[in-house]
Structures are given as C-alpha cells and as structure tokens.
Design a protein around this motif. Structure first.
Motif, mmCIF file in Angstrom:
data_model
loop_
_atom_site.group_PDB
_atom_site.id
_atom_site.type_symbol
_atom_site.label_atom_id
_atom_site.label_comp_id
_atom_site.label_asym_id
_atom_site.label_seq_id
_atom_site.Cartn_x
_atom_site.Cartn_y
_atom_site.Cartn_z
ATOM 1 N N SER D 115 1.075 -1.129 -0.025
ATOM 2 C CA SER D 115 0.010 0.004 -0.045
ATOM 3 C C SER D 115 0.928 1.478 0.044
ATOM 4 C CB SER D 115 -0.868 -0.076 1.171
ATOM 5 O OG SER D 115 -1.830 -1.105 1.165
ATOM 6 N N ALA D 116 0.523 2.269 -0.623
ATOM 7 C CA ALA D 116 1.242 3.349 -0.839
ATOM 8 C C ALA D 116 0.374 4.628 -0.567
ATOM 9 C CB ALA D 116 1.943 3.638 -2.144
ATOM 10 N N LEU D 117 1.157 5.623 -0.127
ATOM 11 C CA LEU D 117 0.507 7.145 0.076
ATOM 12 C C LEU D 117 1.378 7.970 -0.305
ATOM 13 C CD1 LEU D 117 1.995 8.931 2.515
ATOM 14 C CD2 LEU D 117 0.979 7.228 4.107
ATOM 15 N N ARG D 118 0.740 9.043 -0.926
ATOM 16 C CA ARG D 118 1.994 10.400 -1.094
ATOM 17 C C ARG D 118 1.315 11.431 -0.347
ATOM 18 N NH1 ARG D 118 3.712 6.480 -4.239
ATOM 19 N NH2 ARG D 118 2.134 5.362 -5.223
ATOM 20 N N PHE D 119 2.291 12.161 -0.027
ATOM 21 C CA PHE D 119 1.994 13.486 0.481
ATOM 22 C C PHE D 119 2.582 14.793 -0.039
ATOM 23 C CE2 PHE D 119 1.965 16.850 3.827
ATOM 24 C CZ PHE D 119 0.686 16.812 4.179
ATOM 25 N N VAL D 120 1.928 15.508 -0.798
ATOM 26 C CA VAL D 120 2.486 16.626 -1.834
ATOM 27 C C VAL D 120 3.419 17.568 -0.991
ATOM 28 C CG1 VAL D 120 2.019 18.032 -3.771
ATOM 29 C CG2 VAL D 120 0.781 15.911 -3.373
ATOM 30 N N LEU D 121 4.588 17.518 -1.384
ATOM 31 C CA LEU D 121 5.644 18.755 -0.698
ATOM 32 C C LEU D 121 5.595 19.951 -1.561
ATOM 33 C CD1 LEU D 121 8.454 16.414 0.602
ATOM 34 C CD2 LEU D 121 6.457 17.173 1.876
ATOM 35 N N GLU D 122 5.615 19.953 -2.984
ATOM 36 C CA GLU D 122 5.755 21.192 -3.966
ATOM 37 C C GLU D 122 5.134 20.784 -5.238
ATOM 38 O OE1 GLU D 122 9.860 22.442 -4.256
ATOM 39 O OE2 GLU D 122 9.523 22.908 -6.209
ATOM 40 N N GLY D 123 4.621 22.019 -5.884
ATOM 41 C CA GLY D 123 4.090 21.431 -7.252
ATOM 42 C C GLY D 123 2.570 21.531 -7.364
ATOM 43 N N SER D 124 2.008 21.687 -8.317
ATOM 44 C CA SER D 124 0.468 21.854 -8.691
ATOM 45 C C SER D 124 0.171 21.258 -9.916
ATOM 46 C CB SER D 124 0.399 23.236 -8.707
ATOM 47 O OG SER D 124 -1.100 23.652 -8.881
ATOM 48 N N MET D 161 6.929 18.385 -9.627
ATOM 49 C CA MET D 161 6.109 17.983 -8.628
ATOM 50 C C MET D 161 6.929 17.228 -7.591
ATOM 51 S SD MET D 161 2.404 16.599 -7.687
ATOM 52 C CE MET D 161 1.499 18.343 -7.623
ATOM 53 N N ILE D 162 6.866 17.293 -6.213
ATOM 54 C CA ILE D 162 7.832 16.748 -5.351
ATOM 55 C C ILE D 162 6.900 16.019 -4.097
ATOM 56 C CG2 ILE D 162 9.660 16.607 -3.718
ATOM 57 C CD1 ILE D 162 10.844 18.894 -5.329
ATOM 58 N N TRP D 163 6.846 14.896 -3.980
ATOM 59 C CA TRP D 163 6.076 14.179 -2.728
ATOM 60 C C TRP D 163 6.806 13.162 -1.934
ATOM 61 C CZ3 TRP D 163 3.350 12.926 -7.662
ATOM 62 C CH2 TRP D 163 3.647 11.594 -8.055
ATOM 63 N N LEU D 164 6.248 13.233 -0.854
ATOM 64 C CA LEU D 164 6.663 12.059 0.047
ATOM 65 C C LEU D 164 5.845 10.785 -0.189
ATOM 66 C CD1 LEU D 164 8.196 11.391 3.070
ATOM 67 C CD2 LEU D 164 5.861 11.324 3.869
ATOM 68 N N ASP D 165 6.538 9.647 -0.403
ATOM 69 C CA ASP D 165 5.889 8.442 -0.618
ATOM 70 C C ASP D 165 6.140 7.574 0.868
ATOM 71 O OD1 ASP D 165 5.145 8.078 -3.370
ATOM 72 O OD2 ASP D 165 7.646 7.896 -3.889
ATOM 73 N N GLY D 166 4.807 7.251 1.111
ATOM 74 C CA GLY D 166 5.198 6.141 2.344
ATOM 75 C C GLY D 166 4.489 4.840 2.031
#
Ligand SMILES: [Fe+2]
Ligand SMILES: [Fe+2]
Ligand SMILES: [Fe+2]
Ligand SMILES: [Fe+2]
Lengths: 319, 319, 319, 319
Positions: D115-124, D161-166
């Motif tokens: 299972s994966a999550l993204r939390f968006v740090l930058e971008g649109s 776009m930059i995000w954290l993957d968990g």
C-alpha cells in the motif's frame, strides 16, 4: 524537460558518485533497489521440514538432564526453519518450540506482549495457570496464554508433559514491541475454580454484560481435544468434505467468531481415511502437528510421511 | 411576526374549523396530539401476570381432546397480557404460547418471517426439524426456528411434550412484513445427521470459511439444558454474583457473540439459594419461565410466588 | 393417542365453551387466529398519497395565524396515511409532518427518545441547535436531531421557514419507550462555533480518539443540500445509472458507513432527464419529497404527478 | 524428578555439546536466547532524524539530471533511518521516500501488494491515476494508491512536483507477501470523470448498495489539503485542545470510520501558535512532515527545529 547525457561511462560515474553522496545524507536511490523492495513474487527461501517425534522426545529428555525448568525459565527446544538457522523462526512470523515439563517442574509466572499457544503432544495432568485459573492439560488440548496475561506451568502429575509452543515472537520482534515482566512468585495465586472459563464463555452462553474488544484473545484458554475431536468425528459422519481441506474447523473467540488468537490462526483438521486432497497454495505458511493416523503430504516435489506427533512446517507452496 | 387574536372564543372556533378542514386533506395538527405522541414517560398500561403450570397443563390437555395438532397446524394456547385481551401479545413486541405435542402428533412443515423459540416445559424426545436436521428435545432445552427456515415438529416418544413458544409476531405485524408458506409435505426431508449443528458451530470451532451476516440467527438451534445448567452451576461455585441478576448468562450466536436471535433476547439465570436481588427497572419487558426451585418476585407492589414451570410476564417496572 | 369426537355439533359447542373459559385465564387458542397472526403476505391496507406543496403551504400559513410556535411547542401539520386517519402515521413506523417556523418564532428546547429529521422545503437562515451548536438551514438541507439530544429551533431571518419533520414516533410508541423532557430555557446555550460538527466529523477526518457506538446517530447533524446536490450532479456526469433507482446515495454516519440515523433510512436520489426506471417493490414503505424537476410515479395502477416540494408516500408495492 | 550434576565444568561441556547437536536437527535451546526473543522492553536502536527540505530538493534535482522517471520506474530517494543504513526503512514497518515528477515525466502504470501514500510537498497539477480515475494534486494533498490497484503518475503541468511516498514495504517484505505486476501501457485508460470518487464516497453519502470489506482501503484516494486544512482551522477556533496532540484528526475510510489505509495510520495535526504540548510516548514510531509554520520538537534529549516541508522520523520515545 530534462535530458540525460548519452555519454554512458560519464553517466555511470556520475550516478555512482551520487549514490555515495546519498549515504551521508541517510538516503538511497530507489531505482537501485526497487526490484528487491517490490518483487514480482515472494522469495522462495523458506523451506519445508519435519521433525520426527521420537527424535524430538529423545533430545528433550537430554535437555531435562542438563537444565532445570526453573533455571531455563522455560525448558524448550526451538524448531528452526532450515533456511534461517539461528533466527528462532519456523515461518516468517512464527516461533515454534517443544517444551518439556517434568513431574515437579515449575515454569515460573511471567507475562509478555507475545501471544502464546500450547498444543499438548504427550502427558496428562500438568497445568497452565492464566489470570488466576488453572487448566489441567491432556494430549491434543489447545491452550492459550494471551498477550500480557500472567501465566505459569506446573506438573504435579507423575509423568512428563511435552507440548508444542507457538508464539508470534518474530512478528513482535519485527514491530519492536516486546515487553515482559517476571512474576513476584513462581506460581500465581489461584483465584477461580477450575473450569470457570469454559462455563462462563464456552458453553453457548456469555455473561450478560460481556463485550469483547477488537483484536482480543479468546477468554476460553483451553479448547480440550476430547471435545474438538468429537465435533470433527460428527462432521466426518455428515460426509461432505472440502476438496482441499477435508474437514477443517477454526478455533474461534466465542464473542466475535474471529480466530481465537489475534496473531496466530489455529485450526483442527480431519482427513477421512483414504481421502486425497487437491493441491492448493496460499501466502500463509503453516505448521502442522499430526495427532492421530498416518499419511503423507507433497510439498512441491518433496514427500513428507507422517504419523502421530510429527511436526511439519510448510512454506507458501503446493501440497 | 404573527399575532394571535385575543378573542378566545373566536379563536377556539377558528381552530376547531381548521382542525376539521385538516381531516379532508389527510392532515392533523401536531399540537393537539403532541403529548400523546411524545409522552413524558412510557404508558403504564401493561400488566404483570403469572400462569400456574398445573392450570396451563390441564387446559392444554382439554385442547388435546378438542383439536388435532394437524387440524390446528400448531396446537397452542396463547398467553395474553391481561391489559390487552384479544391482542395475542404478552409484551409490546412478543407473543407467547404453550404448545402441546402429543405422541404421534405432526405439526406440519411451514416457514414464516417471524422468528420463533421453544423452551421445553415437559416431555422428552419429541423433535423439531430445521433446515434438514432434527433435534430431539428435553425439558429446559432452548430451541430456535429462525425466520424463513422450514420447520416441523413431531413426537415419536410415548409421552406428551409441552413447551413455551416465543415469537416476535407483534413486532412483525407492526412492521407489516409477515410472509408465510406451507411445506409441500408434513415432514421435511432429513438431510443431515442429528447433532450436526452443535458439532459444526457449538464446540468452540467454526467451519474455516463460515461468515455470519449481521442480524443473523444462531446456526445452533438447540441449546440443551443439561449443558447450560452445568455451566451455571459452575458459576454458582465461583461465588461472585451480580446484585440485581445473580448469575445471568445470555444465549449467544457463536460467530458474533450477539444474542442468539435478532429480535428476542434470551437468557438463562440462576439465583443461588437464599439470594435476595436488588430491585431494578428497565425499558424491556420480560417473560420469565421457572425451571427449578421456588421463590417469589415483587413487581411493583405485587408479589408473585413461583415454582417449577410457572410463566411470569413482567412489564417495565420494579422487581 | 387422542381421538376427536365426530359429533360435529357437539365438538363445535365444546370448542366454543373452551374458548370462553380461556378468556378468564388470560389465554386464547392459537388456531382461531393463526392466519391473522402469521399471514401469507403483508396486509394491503396502507395507501399511497401525495400532498401538493401549494396546499400544504396555504394550510400552514392558516396555522400560523391560529397558534404561536411557542404555544404549539412545534407548529406542525401531520401528514397522515389516508388508510389510518387519526393515527399520526404516514407509514407503519414513521411520522411525517410539515413544520412552519416564522420570523421571530421560538420552538423551545426539549429532548426525547424519538429520533427526528428535518428536510427543508422553503426558507433560508433559520437555525436548529443540537448539543450546543447551531446550524443554519437552507432549502434541501437534511438536518438530524438525535434521540435524547437537546434541540431547539429559531428563525432570526425575515422569511418563513418550512420543513418536513420525519420521526420514528410510531415505532417508539409501539415499543412503549417514549420519554421526553422540556428544557430549562427556550433556547439552549451555544457552546460551540457554527460549523464545528462538519469540520470535526464531515471532512474525511475524525478526532483521533473518536469511537462510535453501535446504532448511534451521525454526529454530523446537517448534510447541506448544496454539497449533496453537487455530488449527485457529478455522478450524473459519470453516466452509469441503476435501472431501478437512477442515482441513489444514502446519507451515512461518518464513523460507521451505516445509515445516518438508526431508525430511519435516508437517501438523496437523482433521476436524470428522460430516465425511465424499472418497476421494483420492497417491504419498506417510503416517503418521497421532490426538490427539483417534474415527473411522475406509477404506484400500482395509480399515477402521481410531481413537481417541487410535493410529498409522496409509497406503500410496499410497485412503482 | 531430575537432578542436575553439580560438576560445573562437566555440565558446561555437556551443554555445549548438546547445543552443537541441536543445530544439526534444526533446533536450538530456548534458554540461550530467551532474553533476546522476549526482552524486558523494546530495543532502543532506532534513531530520530530529520531531513531539511532544501537538501532534499537539491539532491532530487541532481537525480532528475541523472535518470529519467521512466528508466527509474519511480524517481525517488529513500529516507533511511540512520540506525539501519541500506535497509530502506525509516521505521520498523515503514518505507519513506521523496519522489520527483518533472514536467513531461511518466511514472508508468504498475500494481503491487504494498500500500502506498503520497503527501505532496511541492508543485501543482501533476496527477495520480487509480482504477481509471485521475486526481490532480496540490501541495499538502494526501493521496492513496491501495494495494493491488493499478496506478501511474504524470505531470502535464510546467513545474516539478515533489512528494513524500510512504509504503508498508518493510512489513510486506517481513511477511514475504510481495507481488507486483507492470501495466501493459505506461498510462492506464481513464474510464471515470475526475472527482468521481469524492462525489461518490467523500460527501457524506455512499452508494446505496456499497459495502466495505474489513481491512479495506478508503475508496477516496485524494484527501485535498484545502479541505482538511479548513477543517482544522475550524477546530482551532473552537479552542479546545488535547494536551499532547493539540488538534489531531485521523484520515478515515468513509464506510468504516477506520484509518484510511489498513497498514499505515495517517493524521493531520495542527499545533496552535504558542502551544506547548505535554511529552508523551508510544510504541508507534512516527514520520512527521511539516506543512506550515515553524517550531521544534524534543525527542528524548535531542532538539529538532522544523519549518515547512521538513521530514522528521521519531522512534518510540519522548517528545
Ligand atoms: Fe511465556
Ligand atoms: Fe412456525
Ligand atoms: Fe423535538
Ligand atoms: Fe507503485
């Protein structure tokens, strides 16, 4: 839009330098490890293996000469998956061991966040105490010591008792949530009459205000073999069998219908005489203990012959 | 902002005319009925009552002379709350009756959306068949015929059997969701060995792939008195009692821990000798059947003496 | 084995005498009423009916001249199923009424075990207060006052507000568990900022330690039409419709996914332009309120044309 | 009763020989490892660490020059707990990485049991597609790709776009249940309009026949920051804060109220200005990402200052 240099060697060198710098920043590049982290299919390292009861028993009796139950805290021999020597694991998540409790032995009271089960292989009349109640154990009985419950064992009979211990030690270690505490005395105080739990929770009735919490362990801590075996015999007579499993019943929590333990699924299974099961596979790995009868299993290309009290571990694979 | 005419009489007349016009429009004025619809407290119309077993039995035997089980479909006498004669209700939601099944009787197969229970008062060896399985009944047994399950009763023993029937008839009637269907034959086909359900669902184990749906009825359809009584006796020994209830256990669904039936809560209760309960009250009304022993209950100011097989209905009130 | 006398007349007389004697003993013979108690199918007495909004509104305004909100406690006109005049029921289990809250009106605080919903038909800006929080209401909003929660209504806007009240009054009356209590003041204290509940429970998040109990009512007490309507419009675009229901979404409890209220199932439904639904039937009876658009329903052989704010009740039947 | 030889040296030698023989039998002696397997308290090896966003960003941009998204499959830098270099773990059970998706990049479709999550740090405006629906992502959005769901990412905007993957990679690896499959095309077919999932599942309504299975992942796969942030701001106004957590809301599954993902608990938390939290500890380890504001945390004796987009991992300990 980025473009990547065509100069192969330079690129390799640049990447290599980059990977080195990453280490200092507590980072690494996903694409260098992606196929290990997210494999196409599970690893096949785990192995099938069996332990003959005569061997187990002889070795245990040697242990009985070498260490007291009290000195050992628990006098048990761990069954290790041959794929992972020294790791105290029989499957990825489970620990299995064979414990010997000699007449007069005291396995002193303690508690821990690991959940434990016992499946009695030999003996009659040793006890396990849980939460102030003693249950006296017979061959084939399935006994639970729930996580964080005080428990101790004793053998006031005149014959050795031997059982299989199953615990979720590898899982708890992986989560790093292991806590434990020794009891103040070797034996906990007995505050309830024997057979209180089966009367209160195991007779089709529940206390009027009883509510089980999610993921809880069954309050019935001994599922006696005599009763479970009789139920399976009755189903054998009914004569409708599952192609893969024959007759397979799960031990359940009386207030949720869920497995009796939150981290270890337990079953009692009967294969009628001359019944051939279809092969199946599963992502679970399984530890089998044979109570009665003789037969054999095919696990992949390996044949395992079995008889009473043999222990067999089966990786995800074919049977 | 409205103002209301001070002219009292005119206002009353105007209101009265208004109320009349409402009727033609399938309307009525809330404020004329508000305190009936939303009362400060429940009505006190329901009454406590008891039925002595000797009377019940004599009357039933008269019925046995006057009508066959087959002609009657079910030869039963309804216990009616004295507050509501002719309404076939003992409590707001429940129907209770006493059924007689004589040797040789056949109560033919049918099914209905109403859920039914039996509690055996006298006799030994008559059967109830549910879903292809027969259960043979003894005094004190609690037997369920779930909604929409085919059921029939027979008595191949040589003594009369008498039981209490409890059904959710008033509730189903109120909801207006009653459906029923007669069977094709008086007796349904027997497709399972006796004792299949207790082995499959009532021995601490469940079939490996069994899942109960919400609001379902227990698949165990006979909770034998011998087993339930022994469990309560064990709890009596444990000697810790509830001040209001003594020892009170609920009959439960083995896969949910919920009540055995979705619309009728059932219990088995033991009051130790010389035990005096504290008074309590509840919004439930209750039907009690005494199996063993003698004693009395105070319900409000009324005293009810009881002995074996008396039936007692208790409205929301004091005890 | 019993035998029944062939002497028809004598038997009838004996039975008749027996039935009489039963009455004195608070009993009756099941076989004389069996087919009423356990019918082959539900009764067909319940009727379909509709109430035109123009009529409702005119009648309500008359009521506004005849009684104050405070005197009435709630100034509402009950919609009665034409089959059961005077019974304050629109379906077997539900009460429906149309309530008028004029500018300046105060519908004083009280609480009761009955659960209530409002569905706003006209007006803007009147409020309902529940548990210390006020929600301001708009046309199409679905507002809940959970059982035993203090609630009061006020209208500080300058236009009348009219809504449909739906309550489980018949069910609570049948169970005889109605309790109520008037508030100490007409308006309860406001202890929370407006929009607290939607922020806390209605935004895809829940308080970290929140746990809903079984059968609980949604803590979101206003499901605004603007938001619900936009969701349905989005599903209309997706263009996959149910043959019987078009687009039908249920209002849900955010912590259980269950219906928002334990005793009343509520839905918002969109029939795309020119969409013809398949007929269906159900044991539920339903109250429909049309918010937008025009169309018609066939209920059995009856045609009901509808437009905005019409109220329509539908018995178990065909559509 | 056994007796153990007093001859210390002989005993040691005998034991040692015994331990050697055990190895050949796939066994080991519990008492030699008991205190590692069942420790008094969890290990303290895990470390706290933080990654400054400026560093992360610079390193990622270097990666953007060194490898294409397509070649990398996912262009991401793993954050490793300093205690376990090379293990791709930030906590015992979790993997965290920072992913860069440049304008024009295609992260090709695949699926896996993790299972994966993204939390968006930058971008649109970059998108994630799941099950035929694309969601366009903004800073602070919490996006889920459920286990075994096809997913791909693309960036048709003109900014990185930059995000954290968990991901639950360590847990799935430990269980050895990792499966994966590449898609047939880089981008999966778009079969649903954008915003279908939030309309269908995230607006207080659910499809009339929707049922979530146990342990399922939320069907809402984007919890937009704008909405979540507004909800927390509303709770800030309400002005009642938890001493340890300030305002802490969990992301939930709309049909169960459970955590949005079965293996990773996710929260959005707001600490009001000048709010000092009480220290607490937990057996969970946590990864924090700061979206707005500045402050610091004490973890044991270590101080971590933080500002926007810093990533911080916290072992079981004090704060
Ligand atoms: Fe232990
Ligand atoms: Fe029946
Ligand atoms: Fe009210
Ligand atoms: Fe992925």
């Amino acid at each position: 839009m980025m473009t990547i240099s065509d100069a192969g060697n330079d690129l390799e060198a640049a990447r290599s330098a980059f990977y080195h710098r990453l280490k200092d920043r507590n980072m690494s590049a996903l694409w260098t490890v992606l196929h290990d982290l997210v494999p196409r299919a599970p690893r096949r390292d785990q192995m099938a293996a069996s332990w003959a009861y005569a061997d187990i028993r002889r070795t245990l009796m040697e242990a009985g000469e070498l260490i007291t139950a009290k000195e050992a805290e628990r006098r048990a021999l761990i069954l290790e998956n041959p794929a992972w020597p020294g790791e105290s694991r029989i499957t990825p998540t489970l620990y299995a061991a064979i414990q010997l409790v000699l007449p007069g032995d005291v396995a002193p009271a303690h508690r821990h966040t690991q959940s434990a089960l016992r499946f009695v292989l030999e003996g009659s009349g040793a006890f396990t105490a849980v939460n102030g109640e003693r249950t006296f154990m017979e061959r084939g009985d399935f006994v639970i010591t729930p996580n964080w419950a005080w428990h101790d064992h004793g053998n006031d009979s005149d014959v050795p008792m031997i059982w299989l211990d199953g615990l979720d030690i590898p899982l708890v270690s992986f989560m790093n949530v292991g806590f434990s505490e020794p009891g103040e005395a070797d034996r906990q105080a007995v505050t309830k009459p024997a057979q209180d739990a089966p009367a209160r929770f195991g007779s089709g009735l529940l206390p009027v205000d009883y509510e089980a919490s999610a993921y809880s362990t069954s309050p019935i801590f001994n599922y006696p073999y005599a009763r479970s075996r009789a139920a399976l015999e009755q189903l054998r007579v009914a004569d409708v069998y599952d192609a893969c499993h024959g007759i397979k019943q799960k031990y359940v929590h009386p207030a949720t219908g869920d497995f009796a333990m939150p981290t270890i699924a337990t079953f009692l299974q009967l294969l009628p005489r001359d019944f051939d099961t279809h092969p199946y596979r599963s992502t679970d790995s399984t530890v089998f203990v044979v109570v009665e009868g003789r037969g054999h299993s095919m696990i992949g290309d390996q044949r395992f012959d079995w008889g009473p009290m043999i222990c067999l571990c089966c990786p995800p694979g074919q049977r």
